[in-house]
Design a protein around this motif. Structure first.
Motif, mmCIF file in Angstrom:
data_model
loop_
_atom_site.group_PDB
_atom_site.id
_atom_site.type_symbol
_atom_site.label_atom_id
_atom_site.label_comp_id
_atom_site.label_asym_id
_atom_site.label_seq_id
_atom_site.Cartn_x
_atom_site.Cartn_y
_atom_site.Cartn_z
ATOM 1 N N LEU A 1 61.479 37.964 15.587
ATOM 2 C CA LEU A 1 61.870 37.623 14.219
ATOM 3 C C LEU A 1 61.669 36.135 13.956
ATOM 4 O O LEU A 1 61.167 35.750 12.894
ATOM 5 C CB LEU A 1 63.326 38.018 13.946
ATOM 6 C CG LEU A 1 63.596 39.509 13.878
ATOM 7 C CD1 LEU A 1 65.099 39.784 13.833
ATOM 8 C CD2 LEU A 1 62.902 40.136 12.679
ATOM 9 N N MET A 2 62.017 35.302 14.922
ATOM 10 C CA MET A 2 61.818 33.860 14.768
ATOM 11 C C MET A 2 60.337 33.525 14.663
ATOM 12 O O MET A 2 59.948 32.673 13.874
ATOM 13 C CB MET A 2 62.466 33.113 15.942
ATOM 14 C CG MET A 2 63.984 33.190 15.917
ATOM 15 S SD MET A 2 64.775 32.633 17.439
ATOM 16 C CE MET A 2 64.110 31.006 17.643
ATOM 17 N N MET A 3 59.531 34.214 15.436
ATOM 18 C CA MET A 3 58.088 34.013 15.400
ATOM 19 C C MET A 3 57.534 34.368 14.022
ATOM 20 O O MET A 3 56.720 33.646 13.463
ATOM 21 C CB MET A 3 57.460 34.901 16.482
ATOM 22 C CG MET A 3 56.021 34.696 16.746
ATOM 23 S SD MET A 3 55.483 35.756 18.121
ATOM 24 C CE MET A 3 55.466 37.349 17.306
ATOM 25 N N ILE A 4 58.011 35.472 13.457
ATOM 26 C CA ILE A 4 57.547 35.919 12.136
ATOM 27 C C ILE A 4 57.997 34.947 11.058
ATOM 28 O O ILE A 4 57.211 34.563 10.192
ATOM 29 C CB ILE A 4 58.050 37.348 11.838
ATOM 30 C CG1 ILE A 4 57.344 38.353 12.757
ATOM 31 C CG2 ILE A 4 57.831 37.709 10.374
ATOM 32 C CD1 ILE A 4 57.956 39.746 12.732
ATOM 33 N N VAL A 5 59.250 34.529 11.105
ATOM 34 C CA VAL A 5 59.769 33.612 10.091
ATOM 35 C C VAL A 5 59.029 32.280 10.148
ATOM 36 O O VAL A 5 58.765 31.668 9.112
ATOM 37 C CB VAL A 5 61.299 33.416 10.256
ATOM 38 C CG1 VAL A 5 61.812 32.256 9.429
ATOM 39 C CG2 VAL A 5 62.028 34.701 9.887
ATOM 40 N N ALA A 6 58.650 31.854 11.331
ATOM 41 C CA ALA A 6 57.920 30.587 11.473
ATOM 42 C C ALA A 6 56.509 30.675 10.883
ATOM 43 O O ALA A 6 55.937 29.656 10.511
ATOM 44 C CB ALA A 6 57.843 30.180 12.943
ATOM 45 N N ASP A 7 55.979 31.891 10.795
ATOM 46 C CA ASP A 7 54.629 32.076 10.256
ATOM 47 C C ASP A 7 54.588 33.397 9.502
ATOM 48 O O ASP A 7 54.169 34.422 10.039
ATOM 49 C CB ASP A 7 53.596 32.053 11.385
ATOM 50 C CG ASP A 7 52.168 32.061 10.881
ATOM 51 O OD1 ASP A 7 51.948 32.235 9.664
ATOM 52 O OD2 ASP A 7 51.264 31.891 11.716
ATOM 53 N N LEU A 8 55.034 33.362 8.258
ATOM 54 C CA LEU A 8 55.132 34.585 7.460
ATOM 55 C C LEU A 8 53.783 35.251 7.201
ATOM 56 O O LEU A 8 53.734 36.424 6.843
ATOM 57 C CB LEU A 8 55.852 34.302 6.147
ATOM 58 C CG LEU A 8 57.334 33.963 6.291
ATOM 59 C CD1 LEU A 8 57.916 33.552 4.938
ATOM 60 C CD2 LEU A 8 58.116 35.112 6.888
ATOM 61 N N SER A 9 52.696 34.517 7.426
ATOM 62 C CA SER A 9 51.373 35.129 7.245
ATOM 63 C C SER A 9 51.152 36.280 8.231
ATOM 64 O O SER A 9 50.299 37.136 8.011
ATOM 65 C CB SER A 9 50.264 34.086 7.377
ATOM 66 O OG SER A 9 50.171 33.627 8.713
ATOM 67 N N ILE A 10 51.926 36.316 9.313
ATOM 68 C CA ILE A 10 51.847 37.413 10.282
ATOM 69 C C ILE A 10 52.079 38.749 9.587
ATOM 70 O O ILE A 10 51.408 39.737 9.876
ATOM 71 C CB ILE A 10 52.894 37.232 11.405
ATOM 72 C CG1 ILE A 10 52.573 36.008 12.249
ATOM 73 C CG2 ILE A 10 52.993 38.478 12.274
ATOM 74 C CD1 ILE A 10 53.684 35.628 13.200
ATOM 75 N N LEU A 11 53.033 38.764 8.651
ATOM 76 C CA LEU A 11 53.345 40.015 7.949
ATOM 77 C C LEU A 11 52.137 40.536 7.189
ATOM 78 O O LEU A 11 51.859 41.737 7.206
ATOM 79 C CB LEU A 11 54.527 39.814 7.003
ATOM 80 C CG LEU A 11 55.861 39.487 7.663
ATOM 81 C CD1 LEU A 11 56.914 39.177 6.613
ATOM 82 C CD2 LEU A 11 56.302 40.606 8.573
#
Length: 178
Positions: free
Chosen positions: A97-107
């Motif tokens: 979750l921290m990884m995703i929040v740090a780079d929302l382009s992942i979504l």
């Protein structure tokens, strides 16, 4: 000398990738950096993952699988139980979750935006029902989102401390919409 089984190597690749993705960000982490950190060649890494996207997806997959299962298996019940159980699930995956929040382009890169919104909508509906007024839906969305944000923001604190305060706050937001 014993040879590592492919699954051991694959798990090591995922572990190192998760660590580097979290520390440096996904876009700033190359497959070369991952292979060098592991002491393997890039072709050896490609044997297990044919692309950076495939590796990234494999790191995120346990979270998405667990969210899918959670959303599919839950039935309406006491909000405190649902929120506490959701907290526990999300806490297990806080590094992702921290990884995703740090780079929302992942979504977007992994085409997860719609699925994430769907899971949140399912949780909101489980909390307040399918016909709740808009005000209650907004409060339930804040409850779920705020709880998720606490997991990322306070990941370094003891789980039980964060859980108690986050679930209390989520319930307060939820009940304020009643």
């Amino acid at each position: 000398m014993t040879m590592a089984r492919p699954s051991d190597t694959k798990a090591r690749i995922q572990e190192v990738a998760r660590e580097l993705f979290l520390r440096q960000g996904v876009t700033n982490t190359s497959l070369r950096q991952i292979s060098e950190r592991l002491g393997i060649t890039k072709p050896a890494l490609y044997y297990h993952f044919d692309s950076r996207e495939a590796l990234l997806r494999s790191v995120i997959q346990p979270l998405t699988d667990d969210l899918e299962a959670f959303a599919a298996a839950r039935r309406p019940g006491p909000p405190e139980d649902l929120l506490a159980d959701y907290f526990d699930l999300a806490w297990q995956h806080r590094d992702v979750l921290m990884m995703i929040v740090a780079d929302l382009s992942i979504l977007s890169e992994l085409d997860l935006v719609g699925r994430m919104l769907s899971w949140r909508e399912t949780l909101v509906t489980l909390l307040i029902g399918p016909t709740a007024p808009q005000r209650a839906r907004i409060h339930a969305t804040v409850a779920v989102g705020g709880l998720s944000d606490c997991i990322v923001e306070y990941a370094q604190l003891p789980a039980e401390d964060v859980k108690k305060a986050a679930v209390e706050a989520a319930l307060a937001a939820l009940h304020a919409g009643s």
